[in-house]
Every structure is written in C-alpha cells, then in structure tokens.
Write a protein that holds these residues in place. Structure first.
Motif, short mmCIF file in Angstrom:
data_model
loop_
_atom_site.label_atom_id
_atom_site.label_comp_id
_atom_site.label_asym_id
_atom_site.label_seq_id
_atom_site.Cartn_x
_atom_site.Cartn_y
_atom_site.Cartn_z
N ALA A 271 0.85 -1.19 0.00
CA ALA A 271 0.00 0.00 0.00
C ALA A 271 0.89 1.24 0.00
N PRO A 272 0.57 2.26 -0.82
CA PRO A 272 1.44 3.45 -0.89
C PRO A 272 1.69 4.10 0.46
N LEU A 273 0.65 4.21 1.31
CA LEU A 273 0.84 4.87 2.60
C LEU A 273 1.75 4.06 3.53
N ALA A 274 1.64 2.73 3.47
CA ALA A 274 2.50 1.89 4.31
C ALA A 274 3.96 2.07 3.92
N ALA A 275 4.23 2.06 2.61
CA ALA A 275 5.60 2.26 2.14
C ALA A 275 6.11 3.64 2.51
N TYR A 312 9.87 6.33 -1.19
CA TYR A 312 8.94 7.40 -0.82
C TYR A 312 8.58 8.25 -2.05
N GLY A 313 9.58 8.55 -2.88
CA GLY A 313 9.37 9.40 -4.05
C GLY A 313 8.43 8.81 -5.07
N THR A 314 8.24 7.50 -5.05
CA THR A 314 7.25 6.86 -5.92
C THR A 314 5.92 6.67 -5.20
N SER A 315 5.96 6.29 -3.94
CA SER A 315 4.74 5.92 -3.22
C SER A 315 3.78 7.09 -3.06
N MET A 316 4.28 8.27 -2.71
CA MET A 316 3.37 9.39 -2.48
C MET A 316 2.74 9.92 -3.76
N PRO A 317 3.47 10.06 -4.88
CA PRO A 317 2.78 10.45 -6.12
C PRO A 317 1.70 9.45 -6.53
N VAL A 318 1.95 8.15 -6.33
CA VAL A 318 0.93 7.16 -6.64
C VAL A 318 -0.31 7.39 -5.78
N LEU A 335 0.41 20.54 -7.35
CA LEU A 335 0.40 20.79 -5.92
C LEU A 335 1.47 19.98 -5.21
N LEU A 336 1.70 18.75 -5.68
CA LEU A 336 2.75 17.93 -5.09
C LEU A 336 4.12 18.60 -5.27
#
Length: 391
Positions: A271-275, A312-318, A335-336
C-alpha cells in the motif's frame, strides 16, 4: 537529459562560496559567503515554487507538450544567463538568473502528469518509478560532470547544462504527444486561467489539505538534507567538488536502481501509505545520524538514504494520483511539486540562518520534520483502514 542540465551545477555552489576566491561575487557588498550561498540556494526553488503552482494546471488546459516546450526553452536561456553572471562575477545577475531558471524548472509536475496519463496501459507504480529513475539518472550524471568541470571555471557547468537541454527539447518536440489539452469555451486568457486555476486551489478540499501538511513536513526534512549535505561534506568530511560529486553519484545510483529495477516489481504489493510511512521513518533516522557530525557513518548514510527516498518518491505520487484524480492530474502533480518547493524555500531561508551557527542544526531539524511526517502518515493509514472497516 533535461535533469542532467538541472543537476550539473549542483555540487559547485557550496565550494564556490565557502572555499572559493575572495571577490565581488563571493563577498558581494561585504556579506558573509554563507549568507550569499543561502540566498542563491533559496531563489532557485522559489522560482520552481511559483512555476509549479501554475504550470501543472496550465498543462491540463493547453497540453503537456506545449507547456514543456516553452519552459525548457526559457530554462536554456536562464542557464546561459547564469554562466554570464559567473563569468562577469555579477552576483545580483546570478541571483536573478537562478530565480528565472527556477520558474521554468517547475515543469517536473508535467512529467509526472504525463506518467499518470499512461494509466491503465502502464501501472502507476511502474510509470512513476520510471519517471523518478530518469530524474535520478540525471542527478547521477549531472553532479559528476559539474564536479569535473568546476576546475575549468564556475561558469562552465552552466554552459554545459544549457547544451544538455537542447537534445531534450528536440526529443520532446518530436516524440511526446500533446496530452491533457482541453477545449475551454470560457474565453479566458492564459494569465487569467493561471490566476484562477492554480494548484493551491486544491487546498479547499479538506482531505487534500490534511495530506498536504504531512507532505510539507516530510519535504521540509528532505530538502534540508538535499540542500545542505554538500555543505556537511565540505565541513565535516572535508571533501571538494569531485568528492561531493562521487558521494552524490552513489546516492543517485541507489535511487536509480531502486526506482528502475526493484520497486516497479515489488512496489505494487505494498500500500502506498504503508511504504511512505516506513521510508519516512528511515529517512528521519538517517538525518539524525548526520546531525551527529560523524564522518564515516555520515558518508555511508548519505549514500544508503537513496533506497528509502526512492521508495517514498514513488509511493506518495501514486497515492496522490489515485486519491485525488478528481482534481485533474496536472493540478494534483502541480500541488505535489508546489509542496516540495514551499519546503525547499523554507529550508533555504531557515537553513541560511542556522548554518551561521552550525550546519548540523539543519539536519537535526530535518530529522524532526521527517519523524513527524512518518507519525502522521501512520495515523492517516490507520484512519483509512478504520473507515474501510466500517463500510
């Protein structure tokens, strides 16, 4: 290639101001070189900030390629002006050129919007990882070239940076479709559109606003690391431009390998938030080690941080792309990028004051900011699971 041009001058600024010659550029108006360095560092992300606010939403209307072509062309002119300012030892002109170039470098949001446009043909974890890998390769090659070109003159890397962007401009015009363009029947001009449809309008959404604040905390810590680890390397590891380039190359190599080879394969399982929460905590721990000033552990940590930072740089944009798609991918990615740049400006200004006391204070503050973000990300994840359980 465009990112190589952006990254190429990166390792030269700290040595230029701290260990460079005493002249009208490094001691303009008799000011402390560290203060002048902080201002020069701050002006570029300030320009990126203002560009990110409007360029992403503008690409939702006028098309990705059209806006990218214009901004890359102006960035080339900005690097040429930076070289001219350094050659003539004109600090005010250099500061102006760095700000103007930053305005155009806000187009990273458009690249991520193009990646989001590829879904569902390409999974978002994979497409965002590939975009990030391309960025990291640029940050791998660029600083190496900058460090090796520095002995030829501080202005030379900026000339080469401008030249490196020319092939990117050609490939963009030739290969990239003009996705994202929409017909606007309102008759608004582009200035009116930019004023009314900027990325910050998304903060009217309560859910967006909550994620914005925790992302701002993390990127504050991240930028504290990015902007001042070269100075840490000068002061505590006693490295020059070439040494800084090699350390930066190691950092970016790990980021590239994680983004290009590892995370596209295993990332969709998480899950993106977990990562994001896990890697934010790892980043906080790494920055805390740097705050101790220990030379050998610090050198190892700077390089190894490439792994969690890439994830992190991939997970949050996803996460942002999936969660806030209703606002338009250009505006969301804008906005990101704006969040990153707001933090960058804040760190540069605060850091410019803190490094007059001790560079390690900036890294300690970075550790606290990323620790706060990790805590809030974990809370956001728990709230999401609780909400899903009640449905």
């Amino acid at each position: 290639m465009s990112t190589v041009g952006v990254a190429l001058p990166y390792p030269i600024l700290s040595p230029l101001f701290i260990d460079g010659p005493v002249n009208g550029f490094t001691h303009w108006l008799g000011l402390d070189p560290k203060l002048l360095l902080g201002i020069a560092i701050a002006l570029n992300p300030l320009g990126i900030l203002l560009g990110s606010v409007v360029l992403g939403p503008m690409s939702d209307r006028y098309g990705r390629r059209r806006i990218m072509l214009g901004t890359l062309t102006l960035a080339i002119a900005g690097y040429a002006l930076s070289a001219l300012a350094l050659f003539g030892e004109n600090y005010p002109l250099f500061a102006l050129a760095r700000f103007a170039t930053g305005l155009c470098e806000g187009n990273a949001a458009i690249a991520r919007a193009i990646a989001a446009d590829l879904h569902p043909q390409i999974d978002k974890t994979r497409s965002f990882s590939m975009v990030n890998a391309a960025l990291y390769i640029g940050w791998l090659v660029g600083p190496l070239l900058g460090g090796f070109l520095m002995p030829f003159g501080g202005w030379v890397p900026f000339v080469v940076a401008a030249a490196m962007m020319l092939p990117a401009l050609t490939l963009l015009a030739w290969l990239v479709p003009n996705t994202g363009a929409k017909v606007d029947l309102s008759g608004r001009g582009w200035i009116t559109f930019a004023r009314e449809q900027h990325a910050l309008r998304l903060l009217d959404d309560v859910e967006v606003r909550r994620v914005f604040w925790l992302q701002l905390a993390f990127t504050f810590g991240l930028n504290g690391f990015y902007e001042f680890y070269p100075l840490w390397l000068v002061e505590f590891a006693r490295l020059g431009p070439s040494g800084i380039s090699w350390v930066t190359a190691g950092l970016c190599l790990l980021m590239t390998l994680m983004s290009a080879l590892v995370w596209p394969r295993i990332g969709p399982r998480f899950a993106p938030l977990a990562a994001a929460s896990t890697t934010a905590a790892l980043a906080a721990a790494g920055f805390a080690v740097l705050a101790t000033g220990a030379r050998l552990p610090g050198l190892a940590v700077i390089v190894l941080l490439g792994l969690p930072l890439a994830v992190y740089g991939t997970s949050m944009p996803v996460y942002w792309s999936q969660r806030f798609d209703r606002h338009g991918q250009g505006a969301v990615m804008g906005l990101l990028s704006t969040t990153f740049c707001l933090a960058n400006v804040a760190v540069a200004l605060i850091g410019a004051a803190l490094i007059l006391l001790d560079t390690r204070l900036v890294l300690a503050l970075s550790a606290l900011a990323c620790g706060l973000a990790a805590w809030r990300l974990a809370a956001l994840r728990r709230d999401g699971r609780a909400a899903a359980a009640t449905v």
